[in-house]
Design a protein around this motif. Sequence first.
Motif, PDB file in Angstrom:
ATOM      1  N   LEU A 574       0.832  -1.194   0.000  1.00 19.61           N
ATOM      2  CA  LEU A 574       0.000   0.000   0.000  1.00 19.61           C
ATOM      3  C   LEU A 574       0.878   1.260   0.000  1.00 19.61           C
ATOM      4  O   LEU A 574       1.971   1.265   0.575  1.00 19.61           O
ATOM      5  N   TYR A 575       0.379   2.315  -0.635  1.00 21.20           N
ATOM      6  CA  TYR A 575       1.049   3.622  -0.679  1.00 21.20           C
ATOM      7  C   TYR A 575       2.457   3.527  -1.267  1.00 21.20           C
ATOM      8  O   TYR A 575       3.381   4.224  -0.839  1.00 21.20           O
ATOM      9  N   ASN A 576       2.622   2.648  -2.279  1.00 22.44           N
ATOM     10  CA  ASN A 576       3.976   2.425  -2.800  1.00 22.44           C
ATOM     11  C   ASN A 576       4.524   3.600  -3.606  1.00 22.44           C
ATOM     12  O   ASN A 576       5.692   3.580  -3.993  1.00 22.44           O
ATOM     13  N   ARG A 577       3.711   4.640  -3.859  1.00 26.73           N
ATOM     14  CA  ARG A 577       4.282   5.876  -4.428  1.00 26.73           C
ATOM     15  C   ARG A 577       5.375   6.413  -3.512  1.00 26.73           C
ATOM     16  O   ARG A 577       6.327   7.068  -3.975  1.00 26.73           O
ATOM     17  N   ALA A 578       5.279   6.130  -2.215  1.00 32.37           N
ATOM     18  CA  ALA A 578       6.286   6.607  -1.255  1.00 32.37           C
ATOM     19  C   ALA A 578       7.621   5.891  -1.399  1.00 32.37           C
ATOM     20  O   ALA A 578       8.600   6.273  -0.751  1.00 32.37           O
ATOM     21  N   GLN A 600       7.663   7.212 -20.859  1.00 30.49           N
ATOM     22  CA  GLN A 600       6.295   6.737 -21.057  1.00 30.49           C
ATOM     23  C   GLN A 600       5.262   7.634 -20.392  1.00 30.49           C
ATOM     24  O   GLN A 600       4.057   7.453 -20.599  1.00 30.49           O
ATOM     25  N   GLN A 601       5.715   8.554 -19.552  1.00 28.67           N
ATOM     26  CA  GLN A 601       4.834   9.460 -18.823  1.00 28.67           C
ATOM     27  C   GLN A 601       3.805   8.698 -17.982  1.00 28.67           C
ATOM     28  O   GLN A 601       2.601   8.956 -18.023  1.00 28.67           O
ATOM     29  N   LYS A 602       4.336   7.745 -17.222  1.00 22.78           N
ATOM     30  CA  LYS A 602       3.466   6.986 -16.322  1.00 22.78           C
ATOM     31  C   LYS A 602       4.304   6.356 -15.217  1.00 22.78           C
ATOM     32  O   LYS A 602       5.530   6.240 -15.326  1.00 22.78           O
ATOM     33  N   TRP A 603       3.606   5.957 -14.160  1.00 20.79           N
ATOM     34  CA  TRP A 603       4.259   5.258 -13.060  1.00 20.79           C
ATOM     35  C   TRP A 603       4.411   3.784 -13.421  1.00 20.79           C
ATOM     36  O   TRP A 603       3.512   3.173 -14.014  1.00 20.79           O
ATOM     37  N   THR A 604       5.550   3.223 -13.077  1.00 21.13           N
ATOM     38  CA  THR A 604       5.830   1.829 -13.382  1.00 21.13           C
ATOM     39  C   THR A 604       6.642   1.230 -12.246  1.00 21.13           C
ATOM     40  O   THR A 604       6.910   1.893 -11.246  1.00 21.13           O
ATOM     41  N   PRO A 612      -2.454   7.428  -9.103  1.00 24.39           N
ATOM     42  CA  PRO A 612      -2.944   7.628 -10.474  1.00 24.39           C
ATOM     43  C   PRO A 612      -1.813   7.436 -11.480  1.00 24.39           C
ATOM     44  O   PRO A 612      -0.785   8.122 -11.405  1.00 24.39           O
ATOM     45  N   ILE A 613      -2.013   6.519 -12.390  1.00 28.90           N
ATOM     46  CA  ILE A 613      -0.914   6.023 -13.216  1.00 28.90           C
ATOM     47  C   ILE A 613      -0.264   7.109 -14.068  1.00 28.90           C
ATOM     48  O   ILE A 613       0.946   7.072 -14.324  1.00 28.90           O
TER      49      ILE A 613
END
Length: 833
Positions: A574-578, A600-604, A612-613
Amino acid sequence: MNSDAILIMGSNMAEAHPVAFANVVKAKERGAKVIHVDPHYSRTSALANLYVATRAGSDIVFLGAIIRHLLETKSYFHDYVVNYTNAATVIREDYCDTEDLDGLFSGFDPATETYADQTSWDYERDADGKPLTDPTLQHPRCVFQIMRRHFARYTPEMVEEVCGVSREQWMLVTQTLIENSGRERTSAICYAVGWTQQSKGVQIIRAAAIMQLLLGNIGRPGGGIMALRGHASIQGSTDVPTLYDLLSGYMPQPSALTPQQTLEEYISTSGQKTGWWSNFPAYIRSLLQAWYGEAANEEDGNCCYRWLPKTIGDHSHLATSYTMLDGKVRGYLLFGQNPAAGSTNSRMQRKALEQLDWMVVRDLYEVESAAFWYKQPGFGPETEPVDSSKIKTEIFLLPAAASTEKEGCFTNTQRLLQWRDKAVDPAGDARSDLWFVYHLGKRLKELYANSTAPKDRPLQALTWDYDREEPEPGSRIHDEPDTLLILKEINGYSVRPSNQADQASDEQSVYTLHDAPHVPGFTALKSDGSTACGSWIYSGVYPEPGNNRAASRISDGYTFLQWGFSWPANRRILYNRASADPQGHPWSERKKYVWWDEEQQKWTGVDVPDFPINKPPNYTPSAGSVGMDALSGSDPFIMKPDGKGWLFVPNGLKDGPLPAHYEAAESPVHNTLYHQQSNPAAKYYRDRPDNRLAAVGDPNYPIVITTYRLTEHHVSGPMTRWMPWLNALQPSLFAELSPELAAERNIKHGEWLIINTPRGEIEARAMVTRRMRPLRVSGRVVHQIGLPFHWGFQGKSTGSITNDLAHMVLEPNVSIEEAKAFTCNIRPGHISM
């Protein structure tokens, strides 16, 4: 296995959760440092790099001192804390801390013993309602400075005085966590009911969360806080749920005591205008559609919301026990639960069961709760007869299927849904819980089918068609409901084609559960009645026919994304953007997990991004933004309205915005930190004669008692004490006590001893062992004993009921009992002698 250090506290993980502990052992073999802090030396302690003996009930002092050290020595992960937590947020000027009010926070009402007014805990806001912040962390009312003042008295010296832990040992724990946290390294914390079963249990967990946020260990591989679950699908029972105060997916149960009488009021008071919970209308509307079908479209915007039960107080199991004792509960259904032996203050529980008119017990065996009307605990191997003519309760004992005798999903500690196939049919008349609930519902619907009473409309409208199209292959039981059909409803489905959302009256445009298209995930759920979903967080587990992701068993990759399904959206952390810095780059290559791909202008990454990807790290909300648009590209905690990890909780908790040390409801010592002795918001039931509490430092009850599990038995033993081979391994109740205490009380190893509290007394065999250690607390020696809680008067191995000793003081947020820290006395002998 990705952790560099693991703190196990409030858990005997090796014995209570041995499968999970195997991964701790693997991490240790890879070089991770394992720390065990617990009153009781166990197999977990033996396999740890460091064991620290502590006094039961003193956890917040131990953790609070670590928090203080991190703040004062600037050992926290600065960039993570400033950007990802609410450390910089300014709190209202009228907020008062425990430091100002000697153990209380502002807003406490002594008449109701609640924090009835929490407005002073809120953020200071500008004219547009936006929280004020100070990124320099210097504002005297910013969270960082409030925490510095709040934890100032949680010193190493206080740890010695309150916990009985030397400052040298405490510093070893602290330094290990600091050295194994930050950009390059991560540490994990594992806990279980050793923390939750305390009168301030939620705040102990909050202290751990504060530590992990300060150290930068949330949302990153090898970090986090793991709540260890005692058996299969405990996590699932809080997700779907079976809790009185929650609807599916952690939406709150409506209350009759707040302005939540219409769907609009409920959404306004329970949802959020910013952050992910801004999708709340779609989730509650889809739930109502799943439960009530087309009837949810008949009302003017209320969508059958008025049919949902509204709480009027604490309806939890333990609180309901007293309502039952008062004769206000007529009937009771027990599914795999055994309050006569397994619930706190079991003597009171058995008295409460006597006040019922009827009770249905579904279990594998005749447990104590099904036999209390003709048996009660004796001593030694005996039971005492009961005058059944004085007990009016009519008992219906129905045989239940075991977990291997039914198919379906189980959700584990990791939030992982895994499908179990049925191994064999249940024997005789035994049936699964699902079978029982489904057919009970069908009979009730038949019974009330012709009723014209308005109160019966919810039951009549309830969607309840889960019959199999064909008999279960190879089974002699042909009337089990279709578990995949139920999983489909939980996953979510389309009620009508999206381009016909406004044509509810056109029957040709409406799908049934059987023929409806599955929704692919919760982002497809709508608030217009076009989708139905039984639990939004599980949406995506069954996205299309033939693709039950809970049944997937492909073991490959770093995160095993094709092994089961982890809610939400199959995210494993959870909350892996961190796990990436504010610019979207990994904090380090070693802990690389989720990151922003500029090309690619996205999270990977190696996990499904919990973000939000396509939202770039440099996204800044415009004034007046709502929903997810109100969170910036560097706000990883998307379930919070401000996108930040909450070091300070500005609303919602029932006992304060920060953890504060309170002594247990029964304690051998006075609170050294504050005049307020124990949690002021806990539920004490002081007016109940069967819940008598020992006074602080009562010489009649000077010993601290803590309870725990054994690997060989399960909870109160209803499944395991019928098994001869398990009884051979653990044949009887015993009490662990130190050689020093045994010598002081003239108790011999292997002989009988009697344990007594203000609620009564029991007997057990004495296990004299150095696994229990006397501690020096507040200038005096405090002894502790340990008791497993697996025995009762039914089964092939019987013994005294440990829960007969425990009181019923409940933690205010979740109404759980304080079984891990109360007081007792002991003496040698046998009660029957």
